[in-house]
Write an enzyme that holds these catalytic residues in place. Structure first.
Site, PDB file in Angstrom:
ATOM      1  N   GLY A   1       0.815  -1.213   0.000  1.00  0.00           N
ATOM      2  CA  GLY A   1       0.000   0.000   0.000  1.00  0.00           C
ATOM      3  C   GLY A   1       0.843   1.254   0.000  1.00  0.00           C
TER       4      GLY A   1
ATOM      5  CE1 TYR B   1       0.767   4.923   5.438  1.00  0.00           C
ATOM      6  CE2 TYR B   1       1.698   6.341   7.149  1.00  0.00           C
ATOM      7  CZ  TYR B   1       1.629   5.114   6.516  1.00  0.00           C
ATOM      8  OH  TYR B   1       2.412   4.069   6.942  1.00  0.00           O
TER       9      TYR B   1
HETATM   10  P1  NAI Z   1       7.262   0.742   0.952  1.00  0.00           P
HETATM   11  O1  NAI Z   1       6.593   1.929   0.374  1.00  0.00           O
HETATM   12  O2  NAI Z   1       8.724   0.585   0.782  1.00  0.00           O
HETATM   13  O3  NAI Z   1       6.557  -0.581   0.404  1.00  0.00           O
HETATM   14  C1  NAI Z   1       5.176  -0.648   0.119  1.00  0.00           C
HETATM   15  C2  NAI Z   1       4.993  -1.546  -1.094  1.00  0.00           C
HETATM   16  O4  NAI Z   1       3.595  -1.587  -1.397  1.00  0.00           O
HETATM   17  C3  NAI Z   1       5.723  -1.049  -2.338  1.00  0.00           C
HETATM   18  O5  NAI Z   1       6.616  -2.027  -2.837  1.00  0.00           O
HETATM   19  C4  NAI Z   1       4.608  -0.738  -3.337  1.00  0.00           C
HETATM   20  O6  NAI Z   1       4.946  -1.046  -4.680  1.00  0.00           O
HETATM   21  C5  NAI Z   1       3.470  -1.608  -2.821  1.00  0.00           C
HETATM   22  N1  NAI Z   1       2.169  -1.069  -3.225  1.00  0.00           N
HETATM   23  C6  NAI Z   1       1.782   0.247  -3.232  1.00  0.00           C
HETATM   24  N2  NAI Z   1       0.542   0.352  -3.748  1.00  0.00           N
HETATM   25  C7  NAI Z   1       0.131  -0.894  -4.061  1.00  0.00           C
HETATM   26  C8  NAI Z   1      -1.055  -1.433  -4.626  1.00  0.00           C
HETATM   27  N3  NAI Z   1      -2.084  -0.637  -4.995  1.00  0.00           N
HETATM   28  N4  NAI Z   1      -1.119  -2.760  -4.830  1.00  0.00           N
HETATM   29  C9  NAI Z   1      -0.095  -3.575  -4.464  1.00  0.00           C
HETATM   30  N5  NAI Z   1       1.063  -3.131  -3.921  1.00  0.00           N
HETATM   31  C10 NAI Z   1       1.166  -1.808  -3.711  1.00  0.00           C
HETATM   32  O7  NAI Z   1       6.866   0.729   2.526  1.00  0.00           O
HETATM   33  P2  NAI Z   1       7.602  -0.043   3.710  1.00  0.00           P
HETATM   34  O8  NAI Z   1       8.468   0.913   4.430  1.00  0.00           O
HETATM   35  O9  NAI Z   1       8.143  -1.311   3.227  1.00  0.00           O
HETATM   36  O10 NAI Z   1       6.352  -0.320   4.673  1.00  0.00           O
HETATM   37  C11 NAI Z   1       5.588  -1.489   4.564  1.00  0.00           C
HETATM   38  C12 NAI Z   1       4.258  -1.284   5.281  1.00  0.00           C
HETATM   39  O11 NAI Z   1       4.501  -0.949   6.639  1.00  0.00           O
HETATM   40  C13 NAI Z   1       3.407  -0.161   4.701  1.00  0.00           C
HETATM   41  O12 NAI Z   1       2.049  -0.553   4.734  1.00  0.00           O
HETATM   42  C14 NAI Z   1       3.629   0.992   5.653  1.00  0.00           C
HETATM   43  O13 NAI Z   1       2.492   1.843   5.708  1.00  0.00           O
HETATM   44  C15 NAI Z   1       3.846   0.273   6.961  1.00  0.00           C
HETATM   45  N6  NAI Z   1       4.703   1.028   7.858  1.00  0.00           N
HETATM   46  C16 NAI Z   1       6.047   1.104   7.608  1.00  0.00           C
HETATM   47  C17 NAI Z   1       6.865   1.813   8.449  1.00  0.00           C
HETATM   48  C18 NAI Z   1       8.338   1.857   8.259  1.00  0.00           C
HETATM   49  O14 NAI Z   1       8.995   2.504   9.069  1.00  0.00           O
HETATM   50  N7  NAI Z   1       8.919   1.207   7.256  1.00  0.00           N
HETATM   51  C19 NAI Z   1       6.305   2.554   9.594  1.00  0.00           C
HETATM   52  C20 NAI Z   1       4.883   2.395   9.755  1.00  0.00           C
HETATM   53  C21 NAI Z   1       4.129   1.655   8.917  1.00  0.00           C
HETATM   54  C1  15L Z   2       5.409   5.384   8.452  1.00  0.00           C
HETATM   55  O1  15L Z   2       4.235   5.066   8.632  1.00  0.00           O
HETATM   56  C2  15L Z   2       6.030   5.280   7.110  1.00  0.00           C
HETATM   57  O2  15L Z   2       5.550   4.174   6.391  1.00  0.00           O
HETATM   58  C3  15L Z   2       7.546   5.241   7.156  1.00  0.00           C
HETATM   59  O3  15L Z   2       8.044   5.495   5.850  1.00  0.00           O
HETATM   60  C4  15L Z   2       8.105   6.258   8.149  1.00  0.00           C
HETATM   61  O4  15L Z   2       7.815   7.533   7.707  1.00  0.00           O
HETATM   62  C5  15L Z   2       7.485   6.034   9.521  1.00  0.00           C
HETATM   63  O5  15L Z   2       6.068   5.995   9.462  1.00  0.00           O
HETATM   64  C6  15L Z   2       7.897   7.076  10.555  1.00  0.00           C
HETATM   65  O6  15L Z   2       7.018   7.671  11.175  1.00  0.00           O
HETATM   66  O7  15L Z   2       9.094   7.249  10.760  1.00  0.00           O
END
Ligand code: NAI
Ligand code: 15L
Length: 265
Positions: free
Chosen positions: A72, A135
């Protein structure tokens, strides 16, 4: 051990980091994303799927016995994108889980469900949400949806409010919100090994010295984070100024997300 664990958003940052760490959780990983997932190994399958496409989501979920939902929009964006990826996408995922009999999900929620709390406030998972943008609101919807599918249909979900899960904290705010990749992988293991999960909200954060969140609910499923962001503090201090006292990164738990406009309005 699970037979087949679906990881959505597998081409993203967390998907890539977890892929190599979940060997002990499932015999096969099904790696799905809207963009192609590179280089599948012998115990990996890849699926290209837009979460907004209900039929494709159903096919993506079929044959799996657990789901880690990372897919997402992961930062602030325009409402159309968030609506399709995070709201319609999550509804499609739970409907597919219900139809295909998948009983357990890890939903990657976010600290941006509560981003407008101040950094001097101590939060429990039961405190009211205070999202800091569209978001964050979409993650509040996701938490409510997970709760409804648990109460109505018995699908168990670990609602993990992730802080900042990266290789290392990128700024001083993240000293309080950081979760290491290893702690995240251990959490996923605990979620899928727990005899009974229910639908708990869990703060996805390492055992950092600086904390804003009560992590007690994680202990119930046996997760005890091992890492601590403190070891990065000296390097951060050397690399950048601490934010001023009135800077959003020093005031709000959600940091700069509180300052985002309504995109596309
Ligand atoms: P990211 O943005 O690197 O990965 C998200 C993936 O979802 C991407 O590969 C993208 O292509 C895919 N995506 C987007 N729209 C899509 C759709 N319509 N259909 C299918 N796939 C789709 O994000 P990250 O950092 O890997 O985070 C993973 C999850 O964890 C996310 O849901 C994010 O909101 C949540 N999250 C991450 C945090 C972090 O610090 N990395 C913090 C809080 C939440
Ligand atoms: C999130 O929810 C985002 O997915 C990540 O990219 C960071 O921004 C994280 O929160 C954060 O608050 O550091």
């Amino acid at each position: 051990m699970l037979k087949k664990l679906l990881i959505t958003g597998a081409a993203g940052g967390l998907g890539r980091a977890m892929r190599t760490r979940l060997g002990g959780v499932a015999e096969t990983l099904r790696l799905a994303d809207i963009v192609p997932v590179e280089d599948p190994g012998p115990t990996e399958e890849v699926v290209t799927c837009d979460l907004a496409d209900a039929a494709a989501v159903r096919a993506m979920v079929a044959g799996c016995d657990g789901i880690v939902h990372f897919g997402g929009k992961s930062v602030e964006g325009d409402f159309g994108t968030i609506l399709n990826a995070n709201i319609l996408g999550l509804y499609n995922l739970y409907e597919a889980a219900r139809a295909e009999g998948v009983g357990r999900v890890l939903f990657a929620s976010s600290n941006h469900t509560i981003g407008f709390y101040r950094q001097d406030e101590w939060l429990k998972t039961t405190d009211p949400m205070r999202p800091d943008g569209l978001y964050g609101v979409s993650k509040c919807f996701g938490e409510a949806l997970a709760s409804m599918y648990h109460d109505k249909f018995g699908i168990e979900t670990a609602i993990v409010r992730i802080g900042s899960c990266f290789e290392e904290p990128a700024n001083h705010r993240m000293l309080a919100t950081w979760m290491s990749f290893d702690d995240c992988a251990a959490l996923i293991g605990c979620v899928f090994r727990a005899p009974r999960l229910g639908c708990p909200v869990i703060w996805g954060v390492s055992d950092n010295d600086q904390k804003w969140w009560d992590t007690a609910s994680a202990a119930a499923i046996g997760w005890r984070p091992q890492d601590n962001s403190e070891r990065f503090r000296a390097a951060l201090d050397a690399r950048m100024e601490r934010p001023a006292k009135d800077h959003p990164n020093a005031v709000y738990q959600g940091g700069m997300f509180t300052q985002e406009p309504i995109h596309g309005a």
